[in-house]
Motif scaffolding. Structure first.
Motif, mmCIF file in Angstrom:
data_model
loop_
_atom_site.group_PDB
_atom_site.id
_atom_site.type_symbol
_atom_site.label_atom_id
_atom_site.label_comp_id
_atom_site.label_asym_id
_atom_site.label_seq_id
_atom_site.Cartn_x
_atom_site.Cartn_y
_atom_site.Cartn_z
ATOM 1 N N PRO A 1 1.646 16.656 -16.806
ATOM 2 C CA PRO A 1 1.312 17.787 -17.690
ATOM 3 C C PRO A 1 2.089 19.066 -17.336
ATOM 4 N N THR A 2 2.264 19.307 -16.038
ATOM 5 C CA THR A 2 3.000 20.496 -15.602
ATOM 6 C C THR A 2 4.431 20.457 -16.122
ATOM 7 N N ASP B 1 4.679 21.089 -19.877
ATOM 8 C CA ASP B 1 4.603 22.527 -20.145
ATOM 9 C C ASP B 1 5.950 23.188 -19.909
ATOM 10 N N ARG C 1 8.516 25.269 -22.358
ATOM 11 C CA ARG C 1 8.914 26.637 -22.027
ATOM 12 C C ARG C 1 10.440 26.786 -22.056
ATOM 13 N N PHE D 1 1.808 15.513 -11.963
ATOM 14 C CA PHE D 1 2.760 16.527 -12.425
ATOM 15 C C PHE D 1 3.232 16.333 -13.857
#
Lengths: 291, 284, 279
Positions: free
Chosen positions: A176-177, A180, A184, A174
């Motif tokens: 990289p998630t 991101d 955001r 998780f």
């Protein structure tokens, strides 16, 4: 982020990449221990250092890990280098063999101090390089499997080996998630006038809050959904399970084991010789006077 | 004034081996009080372009002019650009994930205060914005995390409206909404447009484009490949499956193929189609 | 309107109720049954209780009252696990159900939990990856996949456990049009190829629901309508009451009726024929 590129796993189909993660970790530790044997004779130490560097370069060549990216990522070590130098310079050297470099008041600084500092720094760099080669040639997931394997003896005393390994692997999955997501949310808050780059401590603190809370909330939500998805697919941390990805010991591992093991054995032999009757190997082999 | 995009280029992760060019020589002019949709596949560069409008991203080459602001590589670090975000409001996809204050009104006032408005006035503006999105007084003191997904999104949108920007950019505003909630939200956006705001919607939803917008721009692989009315777009994308043609247009096209004298450019909704069929039958 | 419960029925829900806080029922006295091998759509607005219903069926939530029968056996605490091994659930968010580090690891996850023998895993994974058109991406990490690809991996990971009931909880609602259509095509094929598999699709896409065997409409936790899509999706006032639109084809037909064009078509092509014939 870009300076982190060295040491991050990248897929290549090399000899080193295909080694069993458990073996790789063991051999790395073995080599590190070997590197930290201290030799009395300067000449031995010098020659062994050369040997270590050659072996490291050979491993890098085989695993196609780039030397340039290693040098770049070692750039951050300069502070440590200066720190070590200062320590070695101000701690007096026992029976110095080399001449005096300079004197500060009553303190005589011998060239030995520089040599010793250089020696320890070289060994540190070797160790860091080895660790980086390990992480950039081994899938993070295989590392967690290897970790679980090594920790198996702790299972009988109810140490949650499997749970820790599963948590680690999900965390890795998780990262990289969540990176991101962080980007955001930062952009969304920046659109609401938050300035993450300027302003005093108070303002910055506010900006961090506006980032951390939504990130935390979403991570919690994700973890709940993930837990549900795992339960639906029959996951039970207490139950026995089989494994798709097995760590396999192959002929490559035997070769690697013999190679590093041989070097380690050589280091031990030399070390014992060195302790019992300090023989200058340069003098011993070439019949010339060393330092 | 509006927005002028002049030959901009943008690449993500410039130094990495997997560098991807997101925008390649994009030029675009958006006038005040335009109602514009930007469409394209995932990865076509439409979200990247949207982030240029309030300087979250800065082009590598070329300029974006918004009112008096110039966004380009040279002044990428200018602190002045932050003021631009007061003029251009960007509502991200799934904006409900940006809420963090203890109460709904505080969260909506957060953005307003960041632009230097006094706390009291900010709260007042928050109340106005909340009513605008359809959340009454009973919501003001509630914790945003206790609301439903749809209500949270309304709060997040109110948080941008309260800043009172002239230009509003919405990235997939109706994603995950049921038909009724989508309709309510689109009606609100239309009302904002009627009150003089410039509206830019980034979307995949061709029904939405057909029903609400006057102009649509399509991006493909970082380039503007189409700029015109929604109906012209449907003629342009006919026959490829990357974007869905709205059902009403499909029916109109099929009738036209059969030989019905029907002007596709006049069909925006079911009503238009029914009228066209009525006319055709009267003639026959 | 309620169907007569037959002995053929696979899943039967009787007077099911549930609340998160003990007072406001999110699921309020729901009863229905689903035949083996059918494709059922559950429609409802945001917050109608659709997702809660899905979680109750797969046992992620514990019901407050009511009964669930599976193959005429009532589900209780003891055999709940049996039901769980026969049901699968695909969630809305493609990212939050990807457990493995790569596509193959994720598809394998359920097999590992079921103690499936290692030497047969590879073939099984390849077979199911192929059935969702993901065979070429086995080594890829989730960060390099599109939303539609991740959902197809989730489908493979669910189907590999050979469930009897597959529940899709708005499985396509977060995808772009391309992702939506690829996932829907795969689901269509799965339905056609597995005559025994019951699929329950929770959605608010009414045009998609039109293609199913049966439709359930939920509003505020209550089951307000149940039946064949052709019967109940033409009732505009009832649909409006639960904040749903009529399917496009039916809506246009209704509007055309007012100008004297009569059609009872089920799809666009048929409708176009009827309009053309009305000349």
């Amino acid at each position: 982020m870009s300076s982190m590129t060295f040491g991050r796993y990248s897929f290549r189909n090399t000899f080193v990449h295909r080694l069993d993660a458990r073996n790789k970790i063991f051999l790395m530790l073995l080599f590190m221990v070997g590197i930290f044997f201290q030799f009395n004779m300067w000449s031995t130490a010098l020659i062994m250092s050369g040997v270590y560097i050659l072996i490291l370069l050979a491993i890098m060549l085989i695993s196609r890990v780039s030397l340039w990216s290693l040098i770049k990522s070692l750039g951050g070590l300069w502070l440590l280098v200066i720190f070590l130098m200062i320590i070695y310079i101000f701690v007096p050297t026992n029976n110095p063999k080399l001449g005096v470099a300079f004197t500060i008041g009553t303190l005589q600084v011998h060239w030995d101090a520089f040599c010793q500092a250089g020696y320890i720094i070289m060994r540190l760099i070797l160790m860091i390089s080895l660790t980086m080669i390990l992480t950039s040639t081994t899938k993070p997931m295989d590392m967690t499997y290897a970790f679980e394997w090594y920790m198996t003896p702790l299972k009988p005393i109810h140490f949650p080996v499997h749970e820790i390994a599963m948590t680690l692997s999900i965390a890795l999955r998780f990262i990289p998630t969540l990176l991101d997501e962080t980007e955001r949310i930062m952009k969304a808050q920046a659109s609401r006038g938050v300035d993450f780059n300027h302003g005093g401590i108070f303002k910055r603190f506010g900006a961090i809050i506006a980032l951390i809370i939504p990130l935390f909330v979403s991570a919690l939500e994700r973890s709940e959904e993930l837990a549900n998805a795992m339960i639906v697919r029959g996951y039970d941390p207490k139950a026995k399970r089989t494994r798709y990805r097995l760590l396999r010991f192959s002929w490559r591992d035997i070769i690697a084991f013999l190679f590093i093991g041989g070097i380690f054995a050589g280091i031990i032999v030399l070390f014992v010789f060195d302790r019992q009757s300090p023989v200058d190997i340069v003098e011993f082999f070439f019949h010339v006077k060393g330092f | 004034m509006g927005i002028q995009v002049k030959n901009i280029f943008f690449t993500y992760q410039k130094k990495a081996t997997n560098a991807t060019q997101a925008l390649a020589d994009v030029s675009l002019e958006i006038k005040d009080n335009d109602f514009l949709a930007i469409v394209g596949e995932t990865g076509s560069g439409k979200s990247t372009l949207a982030q240029m409008f309030n300087a979250l991203l800065v082009p590598d080459k070329g300029d974006v002019l918004v009112n008096d602001y110039v966004i380009n590589y040279k002044n990428r670090k200018s602190r002045k650009l932050r003021g631009l975000r007061q003029r251009v409001g960007l509502v991200f996809q799934f904006p409900e994930y940006q809420l963090f204050e203890e109460t709904v009104e505080k969260d909506v006032a957060f953005g307003v205060k960041n632009f230097g408005v006094k706390a009291e006035e900010a709260i007042e503006r928050a109340h106005v914005a909340l009513k605008q999105v359809g959340l009454d007084e009973s919501y003001f003191k509630r914790a945003p995390f206790d609301l439903s997904g749809g209500e949270k999104r309304k709060v997040a949108i109110a948080g941008i409206l309260a800043i009172n920007p002239d230009i509003l950019v919405f990235d997939e505003p109706t994603a995950g909404f049921d038909p009724q909630s989508s309709k309510d939200l689109m009606n609100l956006i239309t009302e904002l447009h009627n009150n003089g705001k410039t509206i830019i919607i980034i979307t995949h939803d061709m029904d939405l484009v057909n029903t609400y917008t006057k102009r649509v721009v399509m991006l493909e692989r970082g380039q503007v490949t189409f700029d015109g009315t929604p109906n012209e777009l449907f003629a342009y994308i006919k026959g490829y499956d990357r974007l869905d043609t709205p059902s009403v247009i499909k029916v109109a096209e099929k009738l036209k193929e059969k030989g019905m004298g029907i002007n596709i450019n006049e069909i925006h909704n079911n009503n238009d189609l029914v009228e066209a069929i009525k006319k055709w039958r009267n003639k026959a | 309107m309620r169907d007569i419960i037959t002995t053929m029925s696979k899943l039967e829900i009787k007077n099911l109720s549930f609340s998160y806080d003990g007072s406001n029922n999110v699921i309020d006295d729901i009863s229905f049954s689903v035949e083996k091998g059918t494709f059922v759509s559950v429609l409802g607005h945001n917050g109608s209780g659709k997702s809660t219903l899905a979680k109750l069926i797969v046992g992620l939530l514990e019901k407050e009252s009511g009964q669930i029968f599976f193959n005429d056996v009532e589900i209780d605490d003891k055999n709940l696990r049996d039901l769980q091994t026969k049901t699968s659930l695909i969630f809305q968010n493609p990212d939050n159900q990807f457990v493995g580090s790569t596509v193959e690891d994720d598809i394998a996850f359920g097999l590992e939990n079921r103690c499936f023998p290692h030497d047969q895993m590879q073939a099984e994974i390849e077979h199911f990856a192929d059935s969702v058109n993901m065979l070429d991406h086995l080594k890829k990490e989730p960060i390099n996949l599109s939303g539609g690809q991740k959902q197809r991996v989730a489908l493979a990971g669910a189907l590999i456990l050979r469930p009897e009931i597959l529940i899709l909880d708005e499985a396509t609602s977060m995808l772009d049009p391309k992702g939506k259509s690829t996932v829907r095509r795969v689901i269509d094929r799965i339905h056609k190829e597995n005559k025994e598999l019951t699929i329950i699709s929770i959605t608010h896409d009414i045009d998609e629901a039109l293609l199913s065997d049966k439709v359930l409409i939920l509003s505020k936790g209550k089951l307000v309508k149940e039946g064949k899509p052709q019967d109940i999706l033409r009732d505009e006032s009832a649909l409006l009451e639960v904040k749903l639109d009529m399917p496009f084809v039916y809506k246009l037909e209704k509007e055309l009726k007012e100008i004297g064009v009569n059609s009872n078509a089920e799809n666009i092509d048929q409708l176009v024929e009827d309009i053309w014939a009305s000349k």
